[in-house]
Design an enzyme around this catalytic site. Structure first.
Site, short mmCIF file in Angstrom:
data_model
loop_
_atom_site.label_atom_id
_atom_site.label_comp_id
_atom_site.label_asym_id
_atom_site.label_seq_id
_atom_site.Cartn_x
_atom_site.Cartn_y
_atom_site.Cartn_z
N ASP A 21 12.35 -10.21 -28.95
CA ASP A 21 12.92 -11.47 -29.42
C ASP A 21 12.64 -11.67 -30.90
O ASP A 21 13.21 -12.57 -31.52
CB ASP A 21 12.31 -12.65 -28.63
CG ASP A 21 12.99 -12.83 -27.29
OD1 ASP A 21 14.03 -12.21 -27.06
OD2 ASP A 21 12.47 -13.60 -26.46
N ASP A 40 18.43 -10.25 -18.04
CA ASP A 40 17.16 -10.77 -18.56
C ASP A 40 16.14 -10.94 -17.44
O ASP A 40 16.49 -10.94 -16.24
CB ASP A 40 17.45 -12.13 -19.25
CG ASP A 40 16.46 -12.45 -20.35
OD1 ASP A 40 15.40 -11.78 -20.41
OD2 ASP A 40 16.74 -13.37 -21.13
#
Ligand code: DGJ
Length: 783
Positions: free
Chosen positions: A543, A473
C-alpha cells in the site's frame, strides 16, 4: 536430469550449472552428499559422506554394530525424531501407542512424468523422482518427491506422509524438505517487514543454535516472506556461493536454519508446526507444499534470475505471460466517496493519458461507505452505480478502457446480509467475543458450503459484466481460530485446510475464467508468495507508494519475485503513507520496474502533471516488455548507500534500462559512474528518458531558470508552474560494450550550487533518472 546409479545406490540431479547428490547408505537411510556447482559422478561415493570411525562421547549410535554411525552427525535428506538425531526434525508424529519415534528407511523409488498434486499450487513438472521411505514397525510411509528444472538451476521437492495403522496418527510437524550441509561461516538473508514496509532485506550471521522465523497470521504475511538465502559472508550481487530456499504456500509457514554443535547446517521449510496437529486416519495422507531450492556460485543476482525465470516459466499460468495493461485505480483518488460520474471523469482522463484498464476498488457493493459494513454482500450499491456493474463496465468500455473490479471474498462484516443469514460461516468461537481486524471477520473456508457459495457468487459477479481483471484483496490476519464445521479432533488442521479451501476456490475461478487477469492483494503485500502467484500472476506489492519506500520494498521483493509479478502504482503528492513529497518523475521511475498503474485523482491534476504522465505512459508502452519481463539486476543497493541502481536487460542482451535513484542531495558532489555488465559485443547508444521538473521546485532560484522575472509564491508563478514544462538535462552518448563494462557509464554531474544547463542533473532529494541503452544497428554505425 535425474539419474540413479544402482552400483553405488546414489541419485544425481543435474541442472545447467548445479548437481545435487543423494545416497542410500548401508542402513538404508537417505544421506545428502552434495549440492553445488556441477560435478561428475563420484568415483567412490562412500568417501564423500560424513562418517566417524568411532562412537563419540555422549552420543547415540544408531545400532549396536554401528558405533561410528550416529544420525546426529550425518547430512540427511529427511530427518525424524527418536533415533539419535537431536537437530530439529522434519517429521514429528504421535503414533497410535503414544510414542513419537520414527525410523524411515528406503523402500523403493521410481521416476514419474508430469506429476501433479490435486488442488494445490505447484511447479509444472516434467520428470519427478519419487522415493518411498517406510517405517515398517510403525506403519508409516513417507514419499519424497524431487523435480529438476534444468535451465533455471532449480530443484523442487516435497513430502507426502501416509498412515497405514488401523488407528489414527497425529502429525505435529511435517516439513516439506530439508537441506543439510557443512557450515562455512555462512550468513542468511531474509525478507522481513510489516504493513507498508514489506520485504525489507535483513542479514544475520549463522552461529550454533537455530534461527527460526514463521507466520502465525493465517497468511504467509509481510512479517517474513517464506524465503531465505544461505550464503558466503562475502557474497555480493555477482559473487559468492548462495543457496536459495522458498515455499509454494500462502498460509502459516515455518523456516528453520540450525547450526549443530558439529557445525552442520540444517535448512528447513514447511507448514508451520505451531498450532498444527494433523490427524491422519488409516490410509489418509498429508501432502506438504513444494519447496524450491536453487544454488549459484555467482552471487545474489544469479539466484534471483533463476527464481524469476522459474516462477514465470513453471509457476505462473502461461496465458498471462503477455504484456500487462496499464491500470488506473480509484482507491487513493476517492476512497469510499464516489459515484458513477466521478469514476467516469477519472476514467476519461486516464484514457486521454494512455491508460488501458480501470479498476473499481472497494466500496461499490452493499451499503459500503466505510469499512464497517457489507463485506460478503457482493451486489452493487444502487446509489453509487445506478446501472450496476454491468452499466459501469459498459461505460468504461465505451470510453476505451478495459474494466476490472475489487473483491475481498474471504471476509464478512457482522453488518452484512451474509452474516445475518449464515453466522456460523464466520470464524469465531461460540460464546467468545471475536477480535476484529479492520472491523471484519474471516469466512470459514474449511467448510465446503462456504467455498461452494463463494464459487457461485463470484462466478455470477464476473459473468455479469465485461470484466477483464479482478483485484482479490484480503485485509486481516487470523484470530479466534476455530471452525464450527470441523469436529474437535480436526481443529488442529484448521490453518492448513483454510488455505486448501482458498486454493479450491481459486482453482475453480481461474479455470472458469482463464483469461481474466487476477491480481492478489492483502493490505498490499501481506500474502506475496508463490502459492498465490500460481493462481494470480501479479501481486499488489504494498500500500506504500512513496518512491523511496518503494525502492526499499521493490529491491527486497526482487530477490525472489519477477518484475511481471510486482504491481506498482504512481500515486499523488503527498504520499498517503509517509507524508513525503517525492518528484512525480521518480514515482514513475520506480513504479515502472514491474507492472505499472496509477492511483490518484486524475480529474484534479494540473496541465503540467497531465503532460508528464502522458509522456511516462508513452515511454512505458515503448519499453513495456523490458520493464515487465526483462532480466532484472541490482547494481547498487539503496540499503547500503544514498544511491540505488537497478538494471533490466532483454533476452538478446542488446538492450537495457537503468534506474539511478538518489536518496538525498549532497553538496558539491563527486562524479558518478555506473558499471554496465552483461551486454553482447557492439556499440550502444545511451539516452536518458525525457523528464520534466516543476519550476516551483526551484524555489527562489526560479528567476535564474525562467527567462522572465517572477515573484516567488506569487499567483503568476503558480499559474506558470502548473503549465510550464521545464525539461531536465538530456543525456546522449555512444559507447562500446567494453567501454560500458570497464570505463563505465559516466553520468552528467549533479547540481553543485553554482549554475545549471542541459548538461547538469538537477537532482533533489528522491530524484532519479532512467537511461536506455540500445545496441546500434551495424549499418547505422557505418554511416
Ligand atoms: C487494501 C488494499 O491494499 C488497497 O489497495 C485497497 O484496495 C483497500 N484495501 C480497499 O479496502
Amino acid at each position: 536430469m535425474i539419474t540413479y546409479y544402482k552400483e553405488d545406490n546414489s541419485f544425481y540431479f543435474e541442472t545447467k550449472n548445479t548437481s545435487y547428490v543423494l545416497y542410500i547408505n548401508e542402513y538404508k537411510h537417505l544421506e545428502h552428499v552434495y549440492y553445488g556447482n556441477k560435478i561428475e559422478r563420484f568415483i567412490n561415493i562412500r568417501e564423500h559422506i560424513l562418517r566417524y570411525e568411532f562412537e563419540l562421547g555422549s552420543s547415540t549410535s544408531y545400532s549396536k554394530d554401528s558405533k561410528g554411525y550416529q544420525l546426529n552427525n550425518l547430512l540427511l535428506e529427511y530427518s525424524t525424531f527418536g533415533k539419535g538425531d537431536y537437530r530439529t526434525p522434519s517429521l514429528h508424529i504421535e503414533l497410535p501407542s503414544g510414542h513419537r519415534t520414527l525410523d524411515l528407511v528406503y523402500d523403493s523409488h521410481k521416476i514419474i512424468y508430469d506429476h501433479h498434486f490435486e488442488k494445490m499450487p505447484q511447479a509444472k513438472k516434467t520428470e519427478t523422482l519419487e522415493i518411498t521411505l517406510k517405517d515398517l514397525v510403525n506403519n508409516v510411509e513417507v514419499k519424497l518427491y524431487y523435480s529438476v528444472f534444468e535451465n533455471n538451476d532449480i530443484v523442487v521437492r516435497n513430502s507426502v506422509i501416509k498412515n497405514f495403522n488401523e488407528k489414527p496418527i497425529t502429525i505435529d510437524k511435517a516439513m516439506s524438505g530439508q537441506l543439510d550441509f557443512l557450515n562455512n561461516d555462512y550468513q542468511i538473508t531474509k525478507l522481513d517487514g510489516a504493513w507498508i514496509r514489506e520485504r525489507h532485506i535483513s542479514k544475520h550471521q549463522l552461529s550454533k543454535g537455530i534461527i527460526s522465523f514463521d507466520s502465525k497470521k493465517g497468511v504467509s504475511s509481510s512479517d517474513h516472506n517464506p524465503f531465505v538465502l544461505v550464503h558466503d559472508k562475502t557474497a555480493l550481487e555477482d559473487y559468492g556461493n548462495v543457496y536459495g530456499c522458498s515455499l509454494i504456500y500462502s498460509g502459516n509457514f515455518e523456516a528453520n536454519i540450525e547450526v549443530s554443535p558439529h557445525n552442520l547446517v540444517r535448512l528447513q521449510m514447511g507448514i508451520n508446526s505451531f498450532d498444527f496437529r494433523y490427524q491422519l486416519d488409516k490410509n489418509e495422507q498429508l501432502i506438504t507444499p513444494e519447496l524450491v531450492l536453487s544454488y549459484s556460485s555467482a552471487g545474489f543476482n544469479k539466484i534471483s534470475e533463476n527464481l524469476h525465470s522459474f516462477i514465470e516459466k513453471s509457476i505462473v499460468k502461461q496465458q498471462h505471460l503477455k504484456e500487462r495493461p496499464i491500470l488506473i485505480n480509484n482507491w487513493e483518488a476517492t476512497y469510499f466517496d464516489f459515484n458513477e460520474k466521478k469514476l467516469l471523469t477519472i476514467a476519461k482522463k486516464a484514457k486521454k493519458l494512455g491508460m488501458e484498464l480501470f479498476c473499481l476498488d472497494d466500496g461499490w457493493f452493499g451499503r459500503r461507505n466505510d469499512d464497517f459494513s457489507s463485506l460478503g454482500d457482493w451486489y452493487y450499491n444502487r446509489k453509487k452505480l445506478p446501472r450496476g456493474v454491468k452499466g459501469i463496465s459498459k461505460k468504461m468500455n465505451k470510453i476505451g478502457l478495459d474494466f476490472g473490479i475489487w473483491v475481498e471474498p474471504e471476509m464478512v462484516n457482522k453488518d452484512s446480509d451474509l452474516y445475518k443469514n449464515h453466522p456460523s460461516w464466520a470464524i469465531e468461537i461460540p460464546n467468545m467475543k471475536p477480535s476484529l481486524g479492520r472491523n471484519q471477520l474471516i469466512l470459514d473456508l474449511t467448510n465446503p458450503e462456504v467455498t461452494n457459495y463463494l464459487k457461485i457468487v463470484l462466478k455470477e459477479l464476473i459473468s455479469s459484466a465485461n470484466i477483464s481483471y479482478v483485484k482479490w484483496d484480503m485485509n486481516r490476519n487470523f484470530s479466534d481460530v476455530f471452525s464450527q464445521y470441523l469436529d474437535k479432533d480436526n481443529q488442529g488442521k484448521f490453518n492448513h485446510l483454510y488455505v486448501l479451501g482458498l486454493y479450491d476456490v481459486l482453482e475453480d475461478l481461474t479455470s472458469n475464467f482463464p483469461n481474466i487477469l487476477f491480481e492478489s492483494c492483502s493490505s498490499g503485500g501481506n500474502r506475496f508468495d508463490m502459492g498465490m502467484l500460481y493462481y494470480m500472476p501479479q501481486t499488489w506489492t504494498s500500500d506504500n507508494t512513496d518512491s523511496y519506500e518503494r525502492m526499499l520494498i521493490q529491491e527486497g521483493t526482487s530477490y525472489l519475485y519477477p518484475l511481471s509479478s510486482i504491481s506498482n502504482h504512481v500515486s499523488g503528492d503527498v504520499s498517503h503513507q509517509v507524508l513525503r513529497h517525492t518528484p512525480l518523475e521518480s514515482r514513475f521511475n520506480v513504479a515502472c520496474f514491474g507492472v505499472l498503474g496509477y492511483e490518484l485523482d486524475l480529474s484534479k491534476i494540473t496541465p503540467f502533471e497531465s503532460y508528464v504522465i502522458q509522456k511516462q505512459v508513452k515511454y512505458y508502452k515503448e519499453h513495456r516488455n523490458l520493464f515487465q519481463y526483462g532480466t532484472f539486476k541490482r547494481i547498487n543497493s539503496i540499503y547500503d548507500s544514498n544511491i540505488g541502481i537497478w538494471m533490466v536487460m532483454n533476452e538478446d542482451k542488446d538492450e537495457a534500462l537503468v534506474l539511478y535513484y538518489q536518496v538525498h542531495s549532497k553538496p558539491n558532489p563527486s562524479f558518478v559512474k555506473i558499471p554496465i555488465k552483461g551486454l553482447v559485443h557492439g556499440t550502444y547508444k545511451i539516452t536518458s528518458r525525457e523528464q520534466y521538473m516543476n519550476v516551483r521546485d526551484t524555489g527562489s532560484l526560479v528567476n535564474h531558470v525562467l527567462p522572465i522575472k517572477l515573484r516567488v509564491n506569487g499567483q503568476i508563478l503558480n499559474f506558470i508552474a502548473n503549465r510550464y514544462k521545464y525539461k531536465e538535462d538530456t543525456f546522449c552518448k555512444t559507447m562500446t560494450k567494453a567501454q560500458l563494462e570497464s570505463s563505465e557509464l559516466l553520468l552528467h554531474h549533479t547540481f553543485t550550487g553554482t549554475g545549471t544547463n542541459e548538461n547538469v542533473m538537477m537532482l533533489r532529494d528522491y530524484s532519479s533518472r532512467i537511461f536506455h541503452i540500445k545496441k546500434e544497428k551495424q549499418d547505422e554505425i557505418k554511416q
